[in-house]
Design an enzyme around this catalytic site. Structure first.
Site, PDB file in Angstrom:
ATOM      1  N   SER A  67       0.802  -1.219   0.000  1.00 44.66           N
ATOM      2  CA  SER A  67       0.000   0.000   0.000  1.00 44.66           C
ATOM      3  C   SER A  67       0.841   1.279   0.000  1.00 44.66           C
ATOM      4  CB  SER A  67      -0.945  -0.060   1.197  1.00 44.66           C
ATOM      5  OG  SER A  67      -1.755   1.051   1.265  1.00 44.66           O
ATOM      6  N   ASP A 284      -3.481   6.194  -3.201  1.00 45.84           N
ATOM      7  CA  ASP A 284      -2.313   5.630  -2.514  1.00 45.84           C
ATOM      8  C   ASP A 284      -1.680   4.549  -3.401  1.00 45.84           C
ATOM      9  OD1 ASP A 284      -4.089   3.527  -2.132  1.00 45.84           O
ATOM     10  OD2 ASP A 284      -3.346   3.053  -0.130  1.00 45.84           O
ATOM     11  N   ASP A 286      -1.633   1.370  -3.687  1.00 48.63           N
ATOM     12  CA  ASP A 286      -2.384   0.261  -4.284  1.00 48.63           C
ATOM     13  C   ASP A 286      -3.813   0.662  -4.630  1.00 48.63           C
ATOM     14  OD1 ASP A 286      -3.153   0.400  -1.611  1.00 48.63           O
ATOM     15  OD2 ASP A 286      -3.409  -1.753  -1.398  1.00 48.63           O
ATOM     16  N   ALA A 390     -10.981   8.789   7.538  1.00 45.97           N
ATOM     17  CA  ALA A 390     -10.490  10.095   7.119  1.00 45.97           C
ATOM     18  C   ALA A 390      -9.378   9.942   6.077  1.00 45.97           C
ATOM     19  CB  ALA A 390      -9.982  10.869   8.332  1.00 45.97           C
ATOM     20  N   ASN A 391      -8.596   8.851   6.181  1.00 41.63           N
ATOM     21  CA  ASN A 391      -7.463   8.661   5.275  1.00 41.63           C
ATOM     22  C   ASN A 391      -7.867   8.257   3.851  1.00 41.63           C
ATOM     23  OD1 ASN A 391      -8.066   5.904   5.402  1.00 41.63           O
ATOM     24  ND2 ASN A 391      -6.532   5.489   6.976  1.00 41.63           N
ATOM     25  N   PRO A 521      -3.170   1.837  20.209  1.00 41.19           N
ATOM     26  CA  PRO A 521      -1.977   1.173  19.681  1.00 41.19           C
ATOM     27  C   PRO A 521      -2.157   0.982  18.176  1.00 41.19           C
ATOM     28  CG  PRO A 521      -3.366  -0.374  20.916  1.00 41.19           C
ATOM     29  CD  PRO A 521      -4.039   0.960  20.995  1.00 41.19           C
ATOM     30  N   SER A 522      -1.131   1.299  17.406  1.00 39.37           N
ATOM     31  CA  SER A 522      -1.206   1.106  15.951  1.00 39.37           C
ATOM     32  C   SER A 522      -1.353  -0.378  15.640  1.00 39.37           C
ATOM     33  CB  SER A 522       0.071   1.648  15.315  1.00 39.37           C
ATOM     34  OG  SER A 522       0.262   1.046  14.056  1.00 39.37           O
ATOM     35  N   GLY A 523      -2.067  -0.679  14.570  1.00 38.77           N
ATOM     36  CA  GLY A 523      -2.172  -2.065  14.128  1.00 38.77           C
ATOM     37  C   GLY A 523      -1.148  -2.394  13.056  1.00 38.77           C
ATOM     38  N   THR A 524      -0.354  -1.424  12.657  1.00 41.41           N
ATOM     39  CA  THR A 524       0.607  -1.675  11.580  1.00 41.41           C
ATOM     40  C   THR A 524       2.045  -1.307  11.940  1.00 41.41           C
ATOM     41  OG1 THR A 524       0.327   0.510  10.623  1.00 41.41           O
ATOM     42  CG2 THR A 524      -1.155  -1.184   9.815  1.00 41.41           C
TER      43      THR A 524
HETATM   44  C1  16G Z   1      -4.294  -0.109   7.474  1.00 36.15           C
HETATM   45  C2  16G Z   1      -5.772  -0.210   7.198  1.00 36.15           C
HETATM   46  C3  16G Z   1      -6.451   1.138   7.360  1.00 36.15           C
HETATM   47  C4  16G Z   1      -6.149   1.743   8.709  1.00 36.15           C
HETATM   48  C5  16G Z   1      -4.668   1.750   8.972  1.00 36.15           C
HETATM   49  C6  16G Z   1      -4.406   2.118  10.412  1.00 36.15           C
HETATM   50  C7  16G Z   1      -6.927  -1.552   5.549  1.00 36.15           C
HETATM   51  C8  16G Z   1      -7.048  -1.912   4.107  1.00 36.15           C
HETATM   52  N1  16G Z   1      -5.995  -0.669   5.830  1.00 36.15           N
HETATM   53  O1  16G Z   1      -3.680   0.677   6.528  1.00 36.15           O
HETATM   54  O2  16G Z   1      -7.831   0.963   7.225  1.00 36.15           O
HETATM   55  O3  16G Z   1      -6.628   3.067   8.779  1.00 36.15           O
HETATM   56  O4  16G Z   1      -4.142   0.439   8.763  1.00 36.15           O
HETATM   57  O5  16G Z   1      -3.059   1.978  10.679  1.00 36.15           O
HETATM   58  O6  16G Z   1      -7.636  -2.049   6.397  1.00 36.15           O
HETATM   59  P1  16G Z   1      -2.517   2.049  12.155  1.00 36.15           P
HETATM   60  O7  16G Z   1      -3.214   0.976  12.946  1.00 36.15           O
HETATM   61  O8  16G Z   1      -1.062   1.868  12.028  1.00 36.15           O
HETATM   62  O9  16G Z   1      -2.863   3.400  12.679  1.00 36.15           O
HETATM   63 MG    MG Z   2      -3.733   1.111   0.346  1.00 37.53          MG
END
Ligand code: 16G
Ligand code: MG
Length: 560
Positions: A67, A284, A286, A390-391, A521-524
Site C-alpha cells: 500500500s 495511494d 495500491d 479520514a485517510n 496502539p497502531s495495528g501496523t
Molecule cells: C491499514 C488499514 C487502514 C487503517 C490503517 C491504520 C486496511 C485496508 N488498511 O492501513 O484501514 O486506517 O491500517 O493503521 O484495512 P494504524 O493501525 O497503524 O494506525
Molecule cells: Mg492502500
C-alpha cells in the site's frame, strides 16, 4: 490429510526458511515488512489461501502490496469469498503459520488446523486462488513464492491476474464467486457504463453549467495511475490527467500519494504553483485510498485537503437526496411502505466537524475500530451503508435485499408512475450500486462517483470543501516499551488500561475549546498513536503534545 500431501508440504517448505529473529503479525490488513524478509511469509500465506479456498469451496484472492509503505517494503493479504477481508477468525492461524520455526513445525500446525477446521482435501472441488500484485519491483519474486505455497496443496490452482490495484482483485474475487463476468476489462466496462448512466441522469440545468471537466490525479507512482490511464479511455464528459504514474522515474509513495497528502497537507511532487485552484485527487500506492485537494496559493505548497470524511459527506448527501425523492409520500400510486435503513460508519479519526455535519443531516452515524474490515462489517448491516476513514478508505455498500427492492421499484415506477424524478432517483441509486466497489473501498470507483456527484450538484471542489470546516487536528506517534499494554474501549475513544491514563487525557482535553483527543496502539507499526483536535491549530498541537507526554510517562521505556 494424507501422507503424500504432508510430504509435498514438507519438501516445499524447506525451500522457504524463515528469517532469524523476525516475528510477523497479520495486523490490521495483512503482513507487511521489508521485502527481503518476506518470501517465507508469502509462501505460507499461499498455503493458507489454498486452505481457505478448500474450506469455503470458493475462489480466494491473494494480493501482494504494501500500500502506502515505502518501496522497499512489501506485503500480502487475503480476500475472502465475498471479496472482503480475510475472516478475522483465521487471522491467528495466519500469525501462527508465518511464525512457525521450521518446515516440520509448519506442517504440524497445518495438519492440526486442517483437522480442527475440517478442511476437505482431495474432494471434487480443488482450491482456486486469484493472485494480484502492485507495481513494486519485489512483487514478481514474491508472487512466485505465493504460487509455490498454493501449489503445495494438491490440486490447487493459482490464477495469476498480474499487476492490479488491490480493489480490482477484491472485485474479481467477489464477481467470480457470484458467477459474474469478472475480468479486468469487465471491471473497466462496469465502472465506465455506470458512470455514463449517472452522467446521463444529471439534471438538465446542471448539465448546462460550464463546469471544469478536467481532473488532475496524483497516482502515487503506483499501480493506480496506470490503471486509471486504461479506465479514462472509456469515459465521456471527464478529462483526467494522471501525474506521478511511475513512468517518469518517480519513486512509489515518496513525496506523493494519498497518505502523504492527507498527513502532511502539502502538494505532492509534480504539483505546484501552476495548479492553484484546480480540482486534484490523490491515490495511494495500491489505489484503495482516495483524497481530493486543491492548491491554495502560488507562494507556498499548502493545500486545502478534501479527505475521506468529506468524500463520505458528499456521498451521504447525494444518497439521502435520491432516497428522499424515491420514497416521497406524495405519489399515491406508488407503494412506499419500505423504510430504507441508511447508515454512516466512521472511526475516531473522523474530524468532529464531519460527524456534526452528518448528524445535522439527520443520519445515523456509527463508530468502529480503525481498519477497513471493521467499518465494512458494520456498513453491511444496513440497506445502504456508507463508510469512510479520514485517510480515504471507504465505499458504499448496498444490501442484496435493497438492490432487489430497487430493481422492482424501478420497474413498478416505469409502468405505473408518471413521476420521472422518482424513476431517475431509482436509476441513479442502481447506477451507484454498480459503480462503487461492493467488495472493498476503491479509489478508482470512488473517484468516478465523486466526479458524477459534483457534476450533479454543479459544485466546484471549493464549494464541496465548504460543506463544513474541519477542526484543526494533529496526529503524533509515541514509541513505547509495549504497545499491547494499552487497551481501549468505545471504538478506541477511551483508554481502559493502563489505569489513570484516560483521566490524564480528560484533564488535558478539558483545557481546550472543542478539544478531543484519544490514543490507540497502531495495528501496523510498533507505536502508540495520538490524535487531538481543537478550535485552533496551536491548541490541537499543544493538546496532542501533552497527551503524548502522558503516554510516554505511563508507558515509555523509562516507565516500568
Ligand atoms: C491499514 C488499514 C487502514 C487503517 C490503517 C491504520 C486496511 C485496508 N488498511 O492501513 O484501514 O486506517 O491500517 O493503521 O484495512 P494504524 O493501525 O497503524 O494506525
Ligand atoms: Mg492502500
Amino acid at each position: 490429510m494424507d501422507e503424500e500431501q504432508r510430504a509435498i508440504l514438507l519438501e516445499s517448505a524447506t525451500r522457504f526458511p524463515t528469517p532469524e529473529g523476525v516475528k510477523l503479525s497479520y495486523g490490521t490488513s495483512g503482513f507487511r515488512a521489508d521485502a527481503s524478509i518476506l518470501s517465507s511469509t508469502v509462501f505460507r500465506v499461499g498455503i493458507l489461501a489454498a486452505l481457505r479456498s478448500l474450506k469455503t469451496q470458493s475462489v480466494i484472492g491473494l494480493m501482494i502490496t504494501a500500500s502506502h509503505n515505502e518501496v522497499s517494503d512489501n506485503g500480502i493479504k487475503i480476500a475472502d469469498p465475498s471479496g472482503g477481508m480475510l475472516t478475522q477468525e483465521w487471522e491467528p492461524f495466519a500469525d501462527t503459520l508465518a511464525n512457525a520455526i521450521d518446515a516440520q513445525d509448519l506442517v504440524r500446525l497445518i495438519v492440526e488446523f486442517a483437522k480442527k477446521e475440517n478442511i476437505p482435501f482431495g474432494g471434487v472441488h480443488s482450491a482456486q486462488v486469484l493472485l494480484g500484485r502492485d507495481t513494486r519491483p519485489s512483487g514478481e519474486s514474491l508472487m512466485e513464492a505465493a504460487r509455490q505455497g498454493i501449489n503445495s496443496i494438491v490440486g490447487a490452482v493459482a490464477i495469476d491476474m498480474g499487476v492490479l490495484t488491490t480493489p480490482q482483485l477484491h472485485w474479481m474475487v467477489r464477481g467470480r464467486n457470484k458467477g459474474m463476468k469478472a475480468s479486468e476489462p469487465d471491471y473497466y466496462e462496469q465502472l465506465s457504463n455506470s458512470f455514463g448512466c449517472l452522467m446521463d441522469l444529471i439534471p438538465k440545468e446542471m448539465a448546462a453549467l460550464a463546469m471544469d471537466e478536467k481532473l488532475t490525479v496524483d497516482g502515487a507512482n503506483g499501480v493506480g495511475g496506470e490503471k486509471l490511464e486504461e479506465l479514462k479511455k472509456l469515459l465521456n464528459g471527464l478529462v483526467i490527467q494522471v501525474r506521478n504514474d511511475g513512468k517518469e522515474g518517480g519513486v512509489l509513495n515518496e513525496g506523493v500519494g494519498a497518505d502523504y497528502v492527507q498527513k502532511e497537507k502539502v502538494v505532492p511532487c509534480s504539483f505546484g504553483p501552476n495548479d492553484v485552484g484546480l480540482r486534484c485527487a490523490s491515490l495511494d500506492g495500491d489505489a484503495d485510498r482516495l483524497v481530493y485537494f486543491h492548491v491554495l496559493s502560488k507562494s507556498n505548497n499548502k493545500i486545502d485537503l478534501v479527505d475521506g470524511d468529506k468524500i463520505l459527506s458528499l456521498f451521504a448527501l447525494y444518497i439521502k437526496e435520491q432516497l428522499g425523492i424515491l420514497t416521497k409520500k406524495e405519489d399515491e400510486e406508488v407503494n412506499n411502505d419500505y423504510r430504507v435503513r441508511l447508515g454512516v460508519v466512521q472511526t475516531a479519526y473522523a474530524n468532529g466537524a464531519s460527524t456534526d455535519y452528518l448528524k445535522h443531516l439527520g443520519l445515523e452515524v456509527i463508530f468502529t475500530h480503525t481498519g477497513v474490515k471493521y467499518l465494512h462489517e458494520k456498513a453491511a448491516e444496513y440497506d445502504i451503508g456508507i463508510y469512510f476513514e479520514a485517510n480515504g478508505h471507504g465505499t458504499i455498500l448496498f444490501s442484496e435485499h435493497f438492490v432487489c427492492w430497487l430493481e422492482a421499484k424501478k420497474n413498478e415506477l416505469a409502468s405505473i408512475s408518471t413521476d420521472l424524478e422518482m424513476q431517475k432517483a431509482a436509476l441513479r441509486l442502481l447506477a451507484v450500486s454498480n459503480l462503487i466497489n461492493q467488495a472493498v473501498g476503491d479509489a478508482l470507483s470512488g473517484l468516478l462517483l465523486v466526479e458524477a456527484i459534483l457534476r450533479h450538484m454543479g459544485w466546484s471542489i471549493q464549494k464541496w470543501s465548504e460543506l463544513y470546516q474541519d477542526l484543526p487536528s494533529r496526529q503524533l506517534k509515541v514509541k513505547v516499551a509495549d504497545r499491547t499494554a494499552v487497551i481501549t474501549a468505545n471504538a478506541e475513544t477511551v483508554v481502559v488500561k493502563p489505569p489513570g491514563l484516560q483521566e490524564a487525557i480528560n484533564a488535558e482535553t478539558a483545557k481546550y475549546p472543542q478539544g478531543r483527543s484519544f490514543i490507540r496502539p497502531s495495528g501496523t507499526e510498533d507505536v502508540i498513536r495520538v490524535y487531538a483536535e481543537a478550535s485552533t491549530q496551536e491548541s490541537a498541537d499543544s493538546l496532542a503534545k501533552s497527551v503524548a507526554q502522558h503516554v510516554d510517562h505511563f508507558l515509555g521505556f523509562g516507565s516500568s
